[in-house]
Design a protein around this motif. Structure first.
Motif, mmCIF file in Angstrom:
data_model
loop_
_atom_site.group_PDB
_atom_site.id
_atom_site.type_symbol
_atom_site.label_atom_id
_atom_site.label_comp_id
_atom_site.label_asym_id
_atom_site.label_seq_id
_atom_site.Cartn_x
_atom_site.Cartn_y
_atom_site.Cartn_z
ATOM 1 N N CYS A 120 -0.263 7.492 7.952
ATOM 2 C CA CYS A 120 -1.043 6.253 7.938
ATOM 3 C C CYS A 120 -2.437 6.406 8.537
ATOM 4 O O CYS A 120 -3.262 5.505 8.429
ATOM 5 N N CYS A 121 -2.727 7.546 9.171
ATOM 6 C CA CYS A 121 -3.914 7.634 10.028
ATOM 7 C C CYS A 121 -5.246 7.507 9.294
ATOM 8 O O CYS A 121 -6.162 6.840 9.779
ATOM 9 N N LEU B 101 -9.811 19.447 8.117
ATOM 10 C CA LEU B 101 -9.907 18.476 7.022
ATOM 11 C C LEU B 101 -8.628 17.662 6.939
ATOM 12 O O LEU B 101 -7.544 18.135 7.284
ATOM 13 N N ARG B 102 -8.791 16.427 6.475
ATOM 14 C CA ARG B 102 -7.675 15.519 6.254
ATOM 15 C C ARG B 102 -7.949 14.799 4.932
ATOM 16 O O ARG B 102 -9.037 14.266 4.738
ATOM 17 N N ILE C 143 0.855 -1.182 0.000
ATOM 18 C CA ILE C 143 0.000 0.000 0.000
ATOM 19 C C ILE C 143 0.893 1.234 0.000
ATOM 20 O O ILE C 143 1.789 1.361 0.840
ATOM 21 N N LEU C 144 0.652 2.114 -0.958
ATOM 22 C CA LEU C 144 1.402 3.358 -1.078
ATOM 23 C C LEU C 144 0.567 4.487 -0.485
ATOM 24 O O LEU C 144 -0.561 4.726 -0.916
ATOM 25 N N LEU C 145 1.113 5.158 0.497
ATOM 26 C CA LEU C 145 0.424 6.247 1.188
ATOM 27 C C LEU C 145 0.979 7.571 0.685
ATOM 28 O O LEU C 145 2.108 7.947 0.989
ATOM 29 N N GLY C 146 0.183 8.270 -0.097
ATOM 30 C CA GLY C 146 0.657 9.487 -0.722
ATOM 31 C C GLY C 146 0.745 10.667 0.226
ATOM 32 O O GLY C 146 0.362 10.586 1.395
ATOM 33 N N PRO C 147 1.240 11.795 -0.275
ATOM 34 C CA PRO C 147 1.266 13.023 0.522
ATOM 35 C C PRO C 147 -0.148 13.359 0.997
ATOM 36 O O PRO C 147 -1.125 13.076 0.306
ATOM 37 N N PHE C 148 -0.263 13.950 2.174
ATOM 38 C CA PHE C 148 -1.592 14.251 2.705
ATOM 39 C C PHE C 148 -1.756 15.746 2.946
ATOM 40 O O PHE C 148 -0.779 16.482 3.114
#
Length: 299
Positions: free
Chosen positions: A191-192, A257-258, A166-171
């Protein structure tokens, strides 16, 4: 802009659910006493956005081809002038990769600006930073832009063995009030959004193929929760409900916001590393996530 002869180009197909209506528009606008017209070509605007970021692209028909095999198709969905006089646009960008994602995936861009061109440019640039950065990591053994979760699990109570990356992109994370250290047991990190809604994505964890997932969670100044979740451009209600439940756990900070884009991949990179890890320059995802995942898979 570099182009390829149409006869030498095998055009990919956009996803059936992609609502894009075309790549160009000639529009007339009235804003108070101001009147003007704009002629825009979406592939040209996207190409310029990529050029500014030093991403080489070659136009092939209405598609843009990147050096790493990705094909991009921007299309217009809607545009309007809001009550404040800003141009608001909704577009889609389809991504296709011949070996990694031949069926394609699309995502929406919602943007605004003083003109049609400016709004489109703003939306495309945000997509470049948050979505394209992750898609380009799909074809890399060592992601350059994404935190990563690598997992492998054995046969367990009728479930076959499996592997997933799983690739977690910029947030994006914005809040009206500054957080207080004691507000949350675990401060917001890459990761949240996913780990706090992980149960909703069990089908993606166990599935084949590649899925691009949009995660958006927010709470307005009155405390009303909002969420949006899409998988390959299509609404994913289970994910939306899980994100709404996550918002309910946030400490009160007024508007907040997230937002993040993540990609589920069926195959692991050749190294076969199955421990939680992260790309250089990003925060590690941590053992907390790994334990939660194992608990989910044992159900």
């Amino acid at each position: 802009m570099q182009t390829m002869n149409e006869s030498a180009f095998k055009k990919p197909k956009a996803s059936a659910g992609n609502p894009g209506m075309g790549v160009s528009i000639d529009a007339a606008f009235v804003r108070g006493e101001e009147q003007w017209t704009e002629q825009v070509d979406l592939p040209s605007i996207l190409h310029e956005v990529l050029q500014v970021a030093d991403i080489r692209a070659v136009r092939q028909g209405n598609w843009l081809a990147l050096d790493d095999g990705w094909m991009l198709l921007p299309q217009l969905v809607t545009y309007t002038i809001d009550d404040g006089g800003a141009l608001r646009t909704t577009t889609t960008i389809e991504v296709v990769h011949g070996s990694h994602l031949p069926a394609g995936s699309f995502e929406y861009q919602h943007s605004h600006g003083p003109s049609l061109n400016a709004s489109l440019r703003n939306g495309f640039d945000q997509w470049r930073q948050m979505d394209l950065a992750v898609w380009r990591d799909v074809v890399r053994e060592a992601p350059a832009n994404s935190a990563i979760m690598l997992m492998e699990w054995p046969v367990c109570e009728g479930r076959p063995a499996g592997k997933k990356r799983i690739l977690l992109g910029p947030f994006q994370h914005a809040a009206l009030q500054e957080p207080v250290a004691a507000d949350e047991e675990h401060p917001f990190c890459p990761c949240c959004l996913l780990t706090n809604s992980l149960n909703a994505f069990q089908s993606l964890i166990e599935s084949d193929g590649i899925q691009g997932v949009r995660l958006y969670a927010a709470r307005d100044a009155e405390g009303v929760a909002q969420a949006d979740c899409r998988v390959n451009g299509e609404d994913f209600e289970q994910g939306r409900q899980a994100l709404l439940a996550y918002v309910a756990q946030w400490p009160q900070r007024g508007f907040e916001l997230r937002k993040q884009f993540v990609v589920f991949q069926a195959a692991l990179p050749p190294s076969g590393d199955v421990s939680p890890t992260h790309a250089e320059g990003t925060s590690p995802v941590g053992q907390r996530w790994w334990e939660r995942l194992l608990g989910l898979l044992r159900r």
